[in-house]
Design a protein around this motif. Sequence first.
Motif, PDB file in Angstrom:
ATOM      1  N   LEU A 218      45.490  42.022  22.036  1.00  0.00           N
ATOM      2  CA  LEU A 218      46.134  43.410  21.196  1.00  0.00           C
ATOM      3  C   LEU A 218      46.296  42.206  19.442  1.00  0.00           C
ATOM      4  O   LEU A 218      46.034  42.602  18.362  1.00  0.00           O
ATOM      5  N   SER A 219      46.821  41.072  19.857  1.00  0.00           N
ATOM      6  CA  SER A 219      47.290  40.432  18.961  1.00  0.00           C
ATOM      7  C   SER A 219      45.861  39.747  17.931  1.00  0.00           C
ATOM      8  O   SER A 219      46.636  38.908  16.965  1.00  0.00           O
ATOM      9  N   GLN A 220      45.244  39.851  18.429  1.00  0.00           N
ATOM     10  CA  GLN A 220      43.547  38.796  17.787  1.00  0.00           C
ATOM     11  C   GLN A 220      42.162  39.810  18.068  1.00  0.00           C
ATOM     12  O   GLN A 220      42.034  40.790  18.583  1.00  0.00           O
ATOM     13  N   PRO A 221      41.957  39.242  16.741  1.00  0.00           N
ATOM     14  CA  PRO A 221      41.479  38.909  15.307  1.00  0.00           C
ATOM     15  C   PRO A 221      42.977  39.712  14.615  1.00  0.00           C
ATOM     16  O   PRO A 221      42.604  40.531  14.944  1.00  0.00           O
ATOM     17  N   CYS A 222      42.608  38.419  13.813  1.00  0.00           N
ATOM     18  CA  CYS A 222      43.147  38.605  12.356  1.00  0.00           C
ATOM     19  C   CYS A 222      43.746  38.088  11.774  1.00  0.00           C
ATOM     20  O   CYS A 222      43.462  36.601  11.311  1.00  0.00           O
ATOM     21  N   ARG A 223      42.777  38.715   9.948  1.00  0.00           N
ATOM     22  CA  ARG A 223      42.282  37.386   9.474  1.00  0.00           C
ATOM     23  C   ARG A 223      43.366  37.503   8.316  1.00  0.00           C
ATOM     24  O   ARG A 223      43.127  36.684   7.405  1.00  0.00           O
TER      25      ARG A 223
ATOM     26  N   LEU B 249      46.041  44.926  13.445  1.00  0.00           N
ATOM     27  CA  LEU B 249      45.272  46.411  13.315  1.00  0.00           C
ATOM     28  C   LEU B 249      44.333  45.960  12.140  1.00  0.00           C
ATOM     29  O   LEU B 249      44.908  44.946  10.856  1.00  0.00           O
ATOM     30  N   SER B 250      43.085  46.913  11.639  1.00  0.00           N
ATOM     31  CA  SER B 250      42.368  46.426  10.545  1.00  0.00           C
ATOM     32  C   SER B 250      42.766  48.165   9.793  1.00  0.00           C
ATOM     33  O   SER B 250      42.382  49.093  10.632  1.00  0.00           O
TER      34      SER B 250
ATOM     35  N   VAL C 114      46.475  43.629   8.868  1.00  0.00           N
ATOM     36  CA  VAL C 114      47.932  43.773   8.653  1.00  0.00           C
ATOM     37  C   VAL C 114      48.180  42.860  10.774  1.00  0.00           C
ATOM     38  O   VAL C 114      47.745  43.643  11.706  1.00  0.00           O
ATOM     39  N   LEU C 115      49.771  42.789  10.480  1.00  0.00           N
ATOM     40  CA  LEU C 115      50.168  42.583  11.833  1.00  0.00           C
ATOM     41  C   LEU C 115      51.444  43.999  12.012  1.00  0.00           C
ATOM     42  O   LEU C 115      52.828  43.601  11.067  1.00  0.00           O
TER      43      LEU C 115
ATOM     44  N   ALA D  16      43.155  35.672   0.103  1.00  0.00           N
ATOM     45  CA  ALA D  16      43.017  35.249  -0.863  1.00  0.00           C
ATOM     46  C   ALA D  16      42.221  36.142  -1.039  1.00  0.00           C
ATOM     47  O   ALA D  16      41.692  37.162  -2.396  1.00  0.00           O
ATOM     48  N   SER D  17      40.596  36.400  -0.501  1.00  0.00           N
ATOM     49  CA  SER D  17      39.957  37.345  -1.302  1.00  0.00           C
ATOM     50  C   SER D  17      40.649  39.048  -0.692  1.00  0.00           C
ATOM     51  O   SER D  17      40.073  40.168  -1.466  1.00  0.00           O
TER      52      SER D  17
END
Length: 786
Positions: free
Chosen positions: A449-454, A405-406, A499-500, A462-463
């Motif tokens: 549902l598991s992708q994408p994730c930064r 999720l974002s 987040v995951l 780091a950002s």
Amino acid sequence: FFSIDMPRKQTRIASVAAPGRPRGGGGGGNNAGARGGGRGGGAGAGAGAGAGAAAAAAAAAIAARRVGAPNALLGQRQEFGPRAIDVMEYARARAREIQAMETACVVDGNSAVARGLPFFMRRRAASHNFKRLPIRLRAAAASAAAAAPPKAPVNPRKTRRHRRRPNALRAKYEKRQGTKRWLETHIWHTKRMHMATLWGYRLAERPCEKSVRALYRGLHSACAIHDASYFACLEVSRPSPELLAQLNAVLRPPFSAAARAGHVEHQCWLVHPHAGEPAAAAAAGGAGAGASSAAAARVVCAARVLVHCQGEQGVDKIWVWVHPTAEQPALGVLQQLASATGDSTVGVLPDQPLRFELRGPGSTELLQQVLQIACPAADPRAAAWAVLRALQKPGALPSHCILALSVWDPRLRALPKARSRRNPLLPPQPTADQQRILRQMALQWPSNLSQPCRLWDANARASMRDAFVTVGELNKRRSKLLVPGGDLQPGPDEQPLDVLLIQHPGAPASGLPRERVDAVVGFGAGWDLLLPARWGMAFWLTLQMLGARAYGQRERRFLHFEQGIMCEPFDPVCAPIALAEAVIMAKEAKEWYERRPPKQRPSYRVLAVEHPFGPDWPALAASWGLREQGMPPVLLGRGQIMLLQRQLWCPAQADFTPFKGHLLFMNCCMMGRGSPRQNALICLPSAEDVQRLARGDLSGTELPVNKVVDFQYRKVMGRVVLGSFSHCRACCFAQGYCLADALVELQQLWVRHFQGRQQRGMAVLIRDTHSRQYRWADIAVASARA
């Protein structure tokens, strides 16, 4: 006449130096002789005369020393005349001191010029500020200050106002860490929990005012949270197909299709590669019973594996989460596999994500209130999260499924009122469409549902870490709201956080006949929340304000105990980290025992208890005829455990040969009275004991009184590693390990006695190390992992 003419100092010297003076004698002269007092008063007159002569000799010696005559008392001649001093020799001997004094007298800057002033015109401030000198001296002072070397800046002691600022306090706390690492939530925990130094971290051990019963209430009807960020995350970057095959060979069980695609988290055991055999060959034949038996003897630790796939390129990265005590052994195994291929990088993730464990039926509803979705409405992840709001129990979903999720900063939203026990945090009732979608998700978890994730990208992590907004900035923005207490809108420079969410299934069915299945199965189900670094306190405080109950290491082991599964690093007992923990606990138990007086501690020789402070598994294996095996391995494979359970229930066609020589993880439920404790003995009942049990007698048996018995009065099958009262089962419960050979003999004893009649499982006798009483308990082979 001598005492009158002689000075007082000379009289004292004479009295001390006079030989033959009696100790405690009665004075000197005729007075002492007349009185005859003291211990030596009988010859007072003679002693007084002798003392007078000695005093006269001492006076003559003093006079002789003044003129340089030979001294009879000192035995040498001394000179007291004036001595000549060589100036050059004296200066050479004091050259270093003279040089230091000259260096100290050299004055730089304005001080040399200020000394030219009269004494009454000198001021302390004038020596540092040449503009305060008289006009005739300012030019000389300015040139002297310019020629002087620059001085180091002086850091004055800051005021208390500066020392109490948040940044200064954080810097001070980070400096205080020393050799012990602190979590981001350390300061919050230190104010509310007892802290302990464990595994290189300073961790919360237990709450200051609550017991495990409070945790049980939270797990049963609300939500409990634990900061598990101390787990180490090992990253394997760009794994090749050869490395994936080798990694699959050291995982028990191997990767499933969903785990390899990155849809679920893989719960497994990490084992050493086959000795003298390449990993590729191990991968080819590592799925059989023999390979499982060999892998159990070489288990390293429990592991949770996450796989990231990048489109058609396949597997991009692999994260392996292990306990901090197993970080170096697990890293060594992975590096050994990567060195064979040479095209992959293995190491500890430097800025690893934080990990929060949320357990309980209210965990989904709590996360719904905290996570403000930033995904577009058409995103399938946002639609799935909206449907999950009606989820009644988190354990209804596929085990360890992943949802990416974002979300926005949780502090932007005005928090609702925390729920109490009278008003619990419960999800709403689902509609018909939601029930249909939930059933489909429970049968087959969607793959998108598991992708994408930064979180998988180091630059993105780091950002997100640098984009953290302080509380002060948020308060300034809240002060400008027209309506106090409203929600804040994300700023133009703010970015959402990725987040995951990883589902945790809860307690499995243990197979105990007297166990309440509806109260145990699924207990402790919830979610694991993975966050970017530096955002821990922002989410933690929000979760706490909404009613989540925090728990420490003691409660975490209690949770695994209630679920009936293993808890690292204490299990399995064949792992090196578990053996090290067992040695520490046995040492502490022995020290506590030796501190007690002999009359206030049990006699283990009289109680016939061998190895009372900790189990000796090689000795247990030797007592059952396995003398050359050493440390017996623990049966860990889920398929092997299920096969053994079926064979124990259907012994007619059972084949126990592949399981002999293994330790089995067992759950024991007391049938009547008794509460087993750590290191209690799990014993094999005799035929007479089974006959009394068949008649309904649950009293068990007892050691003979006033009689020395053998250590094998009832043959020991295994030992209890943890025992207490179980709130889920409403009875006393224990976890332990038994030898498979002993369990087979118990099963044969049960078959001979009951001969096909209806039976409710098997039972054993359990006796504490400080008791003579054997108590009956149901026993069943348990699953190692949830």
